[in-house]
Write a protein that holds these residues in place. Structure first.
Motif, PDB file in Angstrom:
ATOM      1  N   VAL A  98       0.860  -1.179   0.000  1.00  0.00           N
ATOM      2  CA  VAL A  98       0.000   0.000   0.000  1.00  0.00           C
ATOM      3  C   VAL A  98       0.895   1.227   0.000  1.00  0.00           C
ATOM      4  N   LEU A  99       0.593   2.180  -0.884  1.00  0.00           N
ATOM      5  CA  LEU A  99       1.361   3.410  -1.020  1.00  0.00           C
ATOM      6  C   LEU A  99       0.559   4.582  -0.474  1.00  0.00           C
ATOM      7  N   ASP A 100       1.127   5.303   0.503  1.00  0.00           N
ATOM      8  CA  ASP A 100       0.524   6.532   1.012  1.00  0.00           C
ATOM      9  C   ASP A 100       0.820   7.651   0.014  1.00  0.00           C
ATOM     10  N   LEU A 101      -0.211   8.249  -0.572  1.00  0.00           N
ATOM     11  CA  LEU A 101      -0.013   9.233  -1.629  1.00  0.00           C
ATOM     12  C   LEU A 101       0.477  10.579  -1.111  1.00  0.00           C
ATOM     13  N   THR A 102       0.392  10.799   0.188  1.00  0.00           N
ATOM     14  CA  THR A 102       0.902  12.044   0.764  1.00  0.00           C
ATOM     15  C   THR A 102       2.392  11.948   1.070  1.00  0.00           C
ATOM     16  N   GLY A 119      -0.548  -3.412   6.953  1.00  0.00           N
ATOM     17  CA  GLY A 119       0.617  -4.286   7.049  1.00  0.00           C
ATOM     18  C   GLY A 119       0.565  -5.258   8.204  1.00  0.00           C
ATOM     19  N   ASN A 120      -0.415  -5.119   9.079  1.00  0.00           N
ATOM     20  CA  ASN A 120      -0.538  -6.028  10.216  1.00  0.00           C
ATOM     21  C   ASN A 120      -1.463  -7.189   9.879  1.00  0.00           C
ATOM     22  N   ASP A 162     -12.014   1.188   4.158  1.00  0.00           N
ATOM     23  CA  ASP A 162     -10.764   1.951   4.271  1.00  0.00           C
ATOM     24  C   ASP A 162      -9.627   1.164   4.909  1.00  0.00           C
ATOM     25  N   HIS A 163      -9.922  -0.026   5.428  1.00  0.00           N
ATOM     26  CA  HIS A 163      -8.920  -0.757   6.202  1.00  0.00           C
ATOM     27  C   HIS A 163      -8.590  -2.138   5.637  1.00  0.00           C
ATOM     28  N   THR A 164      -9.309  -2.595   4.609  1.00  0.00           N
ATOM     29  CA  THR A 164      -9.178  -3.975   4.155  1.00  0.00           C
ATOM     30  C   THR A 164      -9.141  -4.051   2.639  1.00  0.00           C
ATOM     31  N   ALA A 223       0.632  -8.221   4.694  1.00  0.00           N
ATOM     32  CA  ALA A 223       0.984  -9.477   5.351  1.00  0.00           C
ATOM     33  C   ALA A 223       0.855 -10.699   4.435  1.00  0.00           C
ATOM     34  N   GLU A 224       0.262 -10.537   3.252  1.00  0.00           N
ATOM     35  CA  GLU A 224       0.152 -11.654   2.317  1.00  0.00           C
ATOM     36  C   GLU A 224       1.527 -11.967   1.726  1.00  0.00           C
ATOM     37  N   GLN A 225       2.000 -13.197   1.968  1.00  0.00           N
ATOM     38  CA  GLN A 225       3.321 -13.598   1.496  1.00  0.00           C
ATOM     39  C   GLN A 225       3.281 -14.302   0.144  1.00  0.00           C
TER      40      GLN A 225
END
Length: 356
Positions: free
Chosen positions: A288-292, A336-337, A314-316, A300-302
């Protein structure tokens, strides 16, 4: 050989070929019966009404409620073998593994927002199959369709439902060699203006106009009706680009970004990234890239994810991985968790809609 002998040989040949043909038809019929028989072990699937939500409700709004919100439903392509395979089905968002309501509309790729949908279909032909993009209203009725030049791979709709994009794999480009080539189109359903290929847009790379015969685009995700993000492939590399429909231009933002997917709040992009030294058949990791801040967060997916992720809220984020029936849907937290969790078996191309 006498005329009578030739006739005998001809009769025998016709009988043999007829037997082969009958056997082939019977074998194909048996396979068809097996295919159309509801497969055991999966959720029940039955025909019924399916809606793409309330017209005018944006994708952001559709993703804002909690998973248990009774107005939220998950619509996706059903991959279970049986009479409803490949149909769009609907389940309550809070019960993704529950009984499926099948629409009767078959899609290879699908997306919806704002009460409008895009369905990329296969059309079976006598000599060969063809493909088309079908614009659907909230009740899955066809508004208009467009012929496709290749095999469908990606589809997206802007939050308002007014803009649609799709990507297909194509062959025949002389520059491509053994590398895949794509065509990405953008449609304005208010005017039915179709940009056949993003390759006609001006490309600004590293601050300068860029031209190359090997340019490819795929994986559009809309910010609004005028702006989008996508992947640009050229020179053996991939780039995140920010696009402007009115200006008919794209500008590179960052390297090594594929199949971006904008979060409902518009602040982050989920994407797949090639990892150095990864196996050739499993090269991607989800980020996930934060655009700011332009900070990347590894999810966490390997396992390698070859899909354009979808934000459920917004979270999944959700994505497809190979499964027993073709593909299963999985989710992972966007921060990431946590750990990956199966959302639904035998499913592909999900979208959350709000129904009245």
């Amino acid at each position: 050989m006498s005329t009578r002998g030739r006739l005998v040989v001809l009769v025998i040949t016709v009988l043999v070929l007829s037997g082969v043909a009958v056997g082939s038809v019977m074998h194909a019929s048996a396979r068809a019966d097996q295919r159309d028989h509801q497969q055991d072990g999966g959720p029940p699937v039955s025909a019924g009404p399916v809606t793409l939500g309330v017209s005018g409700v944006s994708g952001d709004s559709a993703s804002s409620g909690g998973p248990g919100d009774p107005a939220r439903r998950l619509v996706f392509r059903n991959m279970l073998w049986g009479p409803h395979r490949d149909e769009l089905v609907s389940v309550p968002a809070g019960e993704p593994a529950g009984a499926r309501t099948a629409s009767g509309v078959r899609c290879l790729r699908f997306y919806a927002a704002g009460g409008e949908g895009i369905c990329l279909q296969r059309v079976s032909g006598v000599l060969q199959d063809t493909y088309r993009a079908v614009v659907l209203d909230a009740d899955l009725h066809e508004r208009r369709h467009f012929a496709l030049t290749g095999i469908p791979t990606r589809a997206r709709v802007s939050p308002s439902g007014h803009m649609m994009a799709w990507t297909v794999f194509v062959s025949g480009d002389s520059y491509a060699g053994g590398v895949f080539s794509t065509r990405t189109s953008i449609l304005d359903t208010r005017t039915w203006t179709l940009d056949q290929s993003l390759e006609d847009y001006q490309v600004i790379k590293d601050g300068a106009q860029y031209r190359s015969a090997d340019i490819n685009f795929w994986g559009v995700t809309f910010a609004d009706d005028d702006h989008f993000y996508a992947t640009l492939g050229t020179g053996g590399r991939t780039y995140l680009v920010r696009g402007d429909v009115r200006a008919r231009s794209v500008t590179t933002v960052r390297e090594n970004v594929e199949c971006p997917s904008l979060s409902p709040d518009g602040t982050r992009l989920a994407f797949k990234k090639r990892i150095p030294d990864a196996p050739a058949d499993a090269p991607w990791h989800e980020y996930v890239l934060d655009l700011t801040t332009m900070r990347e967060t590894a999810l966490a997916e390997q396992r390698s994810v070859d899909d354009q992720a979808v934000w459920l809220d917004d979270h999944t984020v959700a994505y497809a991985l190979a499964g027993d029936y073709g593909s299963d849907l999985w989710t992972v937290p966007a921060d990431g968790n946590g750990r990956p969790t199966q959302l639904a078996m035998a499913a592909l191309a999900p979208v959350v809609v709000v129904v009245s």
